[in-house]
Design an enzyme around this catalytic site. Structure first.
Site, PDB file in Angstrom:
ATOM      1  N   ASN A   9       0.793  -1.103   0.064  1.00 44.88           N
ATOM      2  CA  ASN A   9      -0.038  -0.056  -0.049  1.00 44.88           C
ATOM      3  C   ASN A   9       0.863   1.189   0.007  1.00 44.88           C
ATOM      4  O   ASN A   9       1.303   1.640   1.101  1.00 44.88           O
ATOM      5  CB  ASN A   9      -0.758   0.001   1.373  1.00 44.88           C
ATOM      6  CG  ASN A   9      -1.561   1.165   1.347  1.00 44.88           C
ATOM      7  OD1 ASN A   9      -1.888   2.183   0.600  1.00 44.88           O
ATOM      8  ND2 ASN A   9      -2.354   1.409   2.504  1.00 44.88           N
ATOM      9  N   TRP A  10       0.936   1.608  -1.251  1.00 45.39           N
ATOM     10  CA  TRP A  10       1.989   3.049  -1.416  1.00 45.39           C
ATOM     11  C   TRP A  10       1.466   4.356  -0.672  1.00 45.39           C
ATOM     12  O   TRP A  10       2.015   5.387  -0.691  1.00 45.39           O
ATOM     13  CB  TRP A  10       2.142   3.182  -2.810  1.00 45.39           C
ATOM     14  CG  TRP A  10       3.212   2.059  -3.429  1.00 45.39           C
ATOM     15  CD1 TRP A  10       3.466   1.130  -2.694  1.00 45.39           C
ATOM     16  CD2 TRP A  10       3.760   2.137  -4.762  1.00 45.39           C
ATOM     17  NE1 TRP A  10       4.293   0.352  -3.767  1.00 45.39           N
ATOM     18  CE2 TRP A  10       4.370   0.769  -4.649  1.00 45.39           C
ATOM     19  CE3 TRP A  10       3.724   2.929  -5.733  1.00 45.39           C
ATOM     20  CZ2 TRP A  10       5.303   0.393  -5.877  1.00 45.39           C
ATOM     21  CZ3 TRP A  10       4.284   2.867  -6.915  1.00 45.39           C
ATOM     22  CH2 TRP A  10       5.166   1.481  -6.961  1.00 45.39           C
ATOM     23  N   GLU A 170      -5.066  -4.881  10.757  1.00 48.59           N
ATOM     24  CA  GLU A 170      -4.097  -3.913  10.900  1.00 48.59           C
ATOM     25  C   GLU A 170      -4.288  -3.244  12.057  1.00 48.59           C
ATOM     26  O   GLU A 170      -4.904  -2.257  12.178  1.00 48.59           O
ATOM     27  CB  GLU A 170      -4.076  -2.904   9.576  1.00 48.59           C
ATOM     28  CG  GLU A 170      -3.773  -3.478   8.433  1.00 48.59           C
ATOM     29  CD  GLU A 170      -3.516  -2.251   7.284  1.00 48.59           C
ATOM     30  OE1 GLU A 170      -2.498  -2.628   7.059  1.00 48.59           O
ATOM     31  OE2 GLU A 170      -3.899  -1.212   7.088  1.00 48.59           O
ATOM     32  N   GLY A 176       2.852   2.478  10.660  1.00 47.31           N
ATOM     33  CA  GLY A 176       3.811   3.536  10.584  1.00 47.31           C
ATOM     34  C   GLY A 176       4.296   3.857  11.889  1.00 47.31           C
ATOM     35  O   GLY A 176       5.107   4.831  11.927  1.00 47.31           O
ATOM     36  N   SER A 216       3.918  -2.009  10.274  1.00 46.52           N
ATOM     37  CA  SER A 216       5.152  -2.201  10.525  1.00 46.52           C
ATOM     38  C   SER A 216       5.933  -3.408  10.082  1.00 46.52           C
ATOM     39  O   SER A 216       6.809  -4.137  10.655  1.00 46.52           O
ATOM     40  CB  SER A 216       5.884  -1.622  11.809  1.00 46.52           C
ATOM     41  OG  SER A 216       5.413  -0.320  11.980  1.00 46.52           O
ATOM     42  N   GLY A 237       3.064  -0.838   4.160  1.00 44.08           N
ATOM     43  CA  GLY A 237       3.088   0.597   3.984  1.00 44.08           C
ATOM     44  C   GLY A 237       4.508   0.931   3.590  1.00 44.08           C
ATOM     45  O   GLY A 237       4.967   0.788   2.477  1.00 44.08           O
ATOM     46  N   GLY A 238       5.314   1.467   4.500  1.00 40.40           N
ATOM     47  CA  GLY A 238       6.519   2.003   4.579  1.00 40.40           C
ATOM     48  C   GLY A 238       7.486   1.141   3.717  1.00 40.40           C
ATOM     49  O   GLY A 238       8.165   1.545   2.812  1.00 40.40           O
TER      50      GLY A 238
END
Ligand code: 13P
Length: 256
Positions: A9-10, A170, A176, A216, A237-238
């Site tokens: 997921n950008w 999540e 994050g 994370s 994500g990151g």
């Protein structure tokens, strides 16, 4: 047997050139390695068509998905994207109910149910996100919260509809923040969610439903998280914004 799904997921990151470079690198990685997971990328929707065409041209099996869609079918809703439009540019998946949408856009169970309906009508697989806040976790309310998030939304679906859903657990406190759920915490929650699916839709549906973990996930913790019996992949994500990190997570999916 559930095949793992590794999804990036950008969010609202990467301009056109950066995004094209990263996507081309991921295709290159996928083409030159023996991967054991399905791979999907959720870029900003502006890029979907181009990514889809690039994946097709290079005969890559990487799928693309959108991060959100409208709850409406079509019409005078400035700035919105209909599920049918997202389908028409080649997306296979769409996220629904990400905690950032729930928080910043006040998305309620009713809105999320509408979005899921629109996606199923448009033949897109909804990746339905759920997860508790830190306050909920601290007061040991996590199972109650998840129950409520699923009960008022995807648990309203018929069996035939539900079979198309992917769930992403999540925990908001892990998104994050660099704090990850311990593998046992993730496994407990995934087993709890699968138990709910079992009570609602029965054994066969429960054992076929993919439940991804997000929050994370990094190369250093991916293997342990992904080897939990009820963790069927990751929503990342990151770490999905870095070729080496994302590919290391894909690599952490063993053949099973
Ligand atoms: P991070 O991997 O950056 O914690 O984000 C998780 C997430 O929100 C994926 O949807």
């Amino acid at each position: 047997m559930r095949k793992k799904l590794i999804a990036g997921n950008w969010k609202m990151n990467l301009d056109w050139n950066e995004a094209m470079t990263l996507f081309a690198e991921l295709i290159q990685y996928e083409k030159s390695n023996d991967t054991h997971a399905d791979i999907a990328v959720f870029p900003p929707s502006l890029y979907l068509r181009h990514f889809y065409e690039l994946a097709q041209d290079r005969k890559s099996s990487i799928s693309v998905g959108a991060q959100d869609c409208s709850a409406q079918v079509k019409g005078a809703y400035t700035g919105e994207l209909a599920a049918s439009m997202i389908h028409s540019v080649g997306a296979k998946y769409c996220l629904v109910g990400h905690s950032e949408r729930r928080e910043y856009h006040r998305e309620s169970n009713d809105i999320l149910s509408e979005k899921v309906e629109r996606l199923l009508e448009a033949d897109i697989i909804p990746v339905f996100c759920c997860g508790e806040s830190l306050a909920d976790r601290d007061s040991d309310n996590q199972t109650f919260v998840i129950d409520n998030q699923l009960d008022g939304t995807i648990f309203e679906l018929s069996t035939e509809q539900f079979e198309k859903i992917v769930i992403a657990y999540e925990p908001v406190w892990a998104i994050g923040t660099g704090k990850t759920a311990h593998p046992e915490q993730a496994q407990d929650m995934h087993a709890f969610i699968r138990g709910l699916v079992h009570s609602k839709y029965g054994e066969s549906v429960a054992s076929n439903t993919r439940i991804l973990y997000g929050g994370s996930m990094k190369p250093k913790n991916a293997k342990e998280l992904l080897s939990q019996p009820d963790v069927d992949g990751g929503l990342i994500g990151g770490a999905s914004l870095k070729r080496d990190d994302f590919s290391a997570i894909i690599k952490a999916c063993s053949r099973s």
